[in-house]
Motif scaffolding. Structure first.
Motif, PDB file in Angstrom:
ATOM      1  N   ARG B 190       0.824  -1.209   0.000  1.00 21.82           N
ATOM      2  CA  ARG B 190       0.000   0.000   0.000  1.00 21.82           C
ATOM      3  C   ARG B 190       0.859   1.260   0.000  1.00 21.82           C
ATOM      4  O   ARG B 190       0.585   2.210  -0.723  1.00 21.82           O
ATOM      5  N   ALA B 213      -4.559  10.481  -2.505  1.00 19.54           N
ATOM      6  CA  ALA B 213      -5.528   9.419  -2.757  1.00 19.54           C
ATOM      7  C   ALA B 213      -6.177   9.630  -4.118  1.00 19.54           C
ATOM      8  O   ALA B 213      -5.814  10.553  -4.857  1.00 19.54           O
ATOM      9  N   ARG B 218      -4.376  11.387   1.005  1.00 19.32           N
ATOM     10  CA  ARG B 218      -4.576  10.150   1.747  1.00 19.32           C
ATOM     11  C   ARG B 218      -4.194  10.365   3.208  1.00 19.32           C
ATOM     12  O   ARG B 218      -3.202  11.021   3.521  1.00 19.32           O
ATOM     13  N   ASP B 222      -7.617   5.736   5.211  1.00 13.08           N
ATOM     14  CA  ASP B 222      -7.633   4.987   3.950  1.00 13.08           C
ATOM     15  C   ASP B 222      -6.804   3.715   4.084  1.00 13.08           C
ATOM     16  O   ASP B 222      -7.153   2.672   3.533  1.00 13.08           O
ATOM     17  N   ASN B 223      -5.705   3.812   4.811  1.00 14.63           N
ATOM     18  CA  ASN B 223      -4.896   2.618   5.040  1.00 14.63           C
ATOM     19  C   ASN B 223      -5.652   1.620   5.909  1.00 14.63           C
ATOM     20  O   ASN B 223      -5.436   0.417   5.799  1.00 14.63           O
ATOM     21  N   PHE B 225      -8.912   1.037   5.728  1.00 15.11           N
ATOM     22  CA  PHE B 225      -9.775   0.267   4.828  1.00 15.11           C
ATOM     23  C   PHE B 225      -8.982  -0.854   4.170  1.00 15.11           C
ATOM     24  O   PHE B 225      -9.422  -1.989   4.069  1.00 15.11           O
TER      25      PHE B 225
END
Lengths: 283, 298
Positions: B190, B213, B218, B222-223, B225
């Protein structure tokens, strides 16, 4: 791979912090003996304050040791400190009123052996290694002894291995509900091990400032006192534990606010819901 | 026989709790960039990549979770010693342990970021407000399930250790499982989606983490998710299997012979080693060895 860590220069000299930490924690831990003297439990919180004094000193020691390029070694330094310390503290506790002094001597010996092993057997060859590990072992031992004394109201071994349990209206003394029998000593070990390494681990970097790091050390100490004070409700009287809890929370709140103010002082900018500030010239 | 069936039921329940704990633990630590993703998040501003990623380096995950779970277990033990109902005691103990975790997370972010002032990395207070609470919620799930599992092991299976000591042991195991299994998903994939898949992290790309993002910038949620989709379940299966096999071999084979569980443990390790080796060889064959790219394209 080790990464060179830059630390801030200046501030209070390490030797002065060493003396304050050593004498301060020794005196504060002896103040818990007032419990035995007056046959009460209200002075248990001095054990926690002794741990705070020791942790501030230990943080400065870790800063000196880890500035020799021990990047991932910062948490390990905390572990070895408390690992050596818990042995010294438990041995020292068996010696009655001399417990804190015996603890310091034993811890110094364990730390010296660990330091000699690290430098001459593992060949890490760090000039301050032996002295630092001696200091860290003493800090770890004082932290364990202090927090254990805070939990059960005394630094004597007998108090740590006897607890009381109410059974059908009778109060029975058992080993299972004591600080050592219930393995609360394991909780104290981890509380101390994370608290001693966290301050420098969290503040390392080129903008590290001694006053901010040491304020965080005090904050970690008071924060560790809070759960120990709550656990102490199981061992000492309700009001005595309440006094310890209130002192822990007040101390934690004060140092936490101070730490945030110091972080704000040192930060590049203090932004709320703002986009990324790309540096001039682009990345 | 009935005892063994009961034991296997408890083992399955403990394994299920451990699976939830592993998933929550990995998601929590990835949102906070704890463990091995931390080095690149810490390095990014020094390489000129200012970011809005949460950076809470308390310690490695095993020691940190050793503390959180031991603390939750210790407080629960103390509440139980005060004659409080075990369920309530475990909830209260976990909640107080999470408070300590949250405070450590905020001080870690403030300290690390303030020390990077030289590189122009500002402190984003909204990150602290929104992400600390999310990590605390995940940490609560991880701590509560692990302490509940330890309580089950003691009260139903008759383990001789006191609750705090068992909490320390399983807390370190939980952190180790999440760190070893879950972090590579986030840390290597990621964070480095700007590099070609499988390219590794060359020195020149150090600190060049994904900061923007699909829309906007970001942040660590988000990480979260992403971790909840891959790394978290993987860690959960890992920790769940560890707990299940550990208890299963004792419950089932202790009756036969005192050495039975030890022999079965060695056999289980050997079987898993063979499976791991097979998967590794299979993956190498199918995805090919890493070769130098024919032309440099970035």
């Amino acid at each position: 791979m080790s990464v060179k860590i830059e630390v801030g220069a200046g501030g209070i000299p390490h030797n002065r912090i060493l003396i304050y930490g050593l004498v301060g924690s020794l005196v504060l831990i002896y103040l818990t003996y007032l419990n035995t003297y007056f046959q009460t439990e209200y002075f248990a919180f001095f054990g926690g304050l002794a741990a705070v004094a020791a942790l501030i000193w230990g943080t400065d020691t870790i800063k000196h040791l880890c500035s020799y390029g021990l990047g991932t070694g910062v948490p390990s330094a905390g572990m070895i400190a408390l690992g050596s310390g818990v042995i010294a503290a438990l041995f020292g506790a068996t010696t009655g009123i001399f417990a804190p002094i015996v603890t310091i001597v034993i811890a110094a010996i364990i730390g010296a052996v660990a330091g000699i092993m690290a430098n001459h057997v593992v060949r890490m060859d760090i000039p301050v290694m032996i002295v630092s590990l001696i200091e860290l072992a003493i800090v770890g031992a004082m932290t364990v002894l202090g927090l254990a004394a805070m939990a059960c109201g005394t630094f004597e071994f007998l108090g740590m291995i006897t607890g009381t349990v109410s059974f059908l209206g009778f109060t029975v003394q058992t080993y299972e509900t004591s600080v050592i029998g219930g393995s609360i000593i394991a909780v104290i070990f981890m509380l101390g091990a994370i608290a001693i390494q966290h301050s420098f681990n969290a503040c390392l970097g080129p903008g590290e400032q001694q006053d901010r790091t040491l304020m965080l050390a005090a904050e970690c100490g008071f924060l560790s006192m809070i759960p120990v004070a709550i656990i102490s409700f199981a061992f000492i009287g309700t009001y005595a534990a309440l006094v310890a809890l209130v002192i822990s929370i007040v101390g934690w709140f004060y140092t936490y606010r101070k730490y945030i103010v110091l972080s704000k002082r040192d930060a590049y900018a203090w932004l709320d819901a703002k986009p990324i500030l790309e540096p001039k010239g682009g990345a | 026989m009935e005892e063994i069936v009961f034991g296997i039921g408890i083992t399955a329940l403990a394994g299920a709790l451990a699976t939830v704990a592993g998933a929550a633990e990995d998601t929590e630590s990835d949102i906070g960039s704890q463990g091995d993703p931390n080095s690149q998040v810490q390095l990014a501003p020094q390489m000129g990549y200012i970011h809005r990623i949460f950076n809470k380096a308390v310690a490695g995950e095993p020691p940190a979770y050793g503390l959180w779970v031991a603390l939750g277990a210790g407080l629960a033990w103390a509440f139980m010693a005060m004659q409080i109902n075990p369920i309530l005691a475990i909830v209260l103990g976990s909640a107080l342990a999470v408070f300590v975790q949250g405070v450590y997370a905020t001080t870690a972010y403030l300290g690390r970021t303030a020390s990077l002032a030289k590189f122009g990395q500002p402190v984003y207070i909204d990150i602290l407000k929104s992400m600390t609470t999310v990590t605390m919620a995940h940490a609560f799930v991880a701590i509560f399930t692990t302490v509940a599992m330890c309580h089950l092991i003691i009260s139903a299976l008759g383990h001789p250790f006191p609750l705090p000591l068992l909490g320390l042991v399983w807390g370190i195991a939980l952190g180790a499982a999440g760190s070893a299994t879950g972090n590579p998903f986030y840390g290597k994939e990621r964070q480095y989606q700007e590099q070609k898949f499988g390219a590794g992290v060359p020195i020149s790309a150090s600190g060049n983490i994904v900061r923007y993002a699909e829309a906007g910038q970001r942040n660590s949620l988000d990480n979260g998710f992403f971790s909840a989709k891959l790394g978290g379940p993987a860690s959960g299966i890992c920790f769940g299997l560890i707990v299940f096999f550990e208890l299963w071999r004792t419950v089932v084979f202790e009756e036969l012979n005192i050495w039975g569980p030890i022999v079965v443990g060695v056999v289980v390790i050997l079987i898993f080693a063979i499976i791991d080796r097979y998967i590794e060889v299979w993956a190498r064959k199918n995805f090919g060895p890493y070769t130098a790219p024919e032309e440099a394209s970035s």
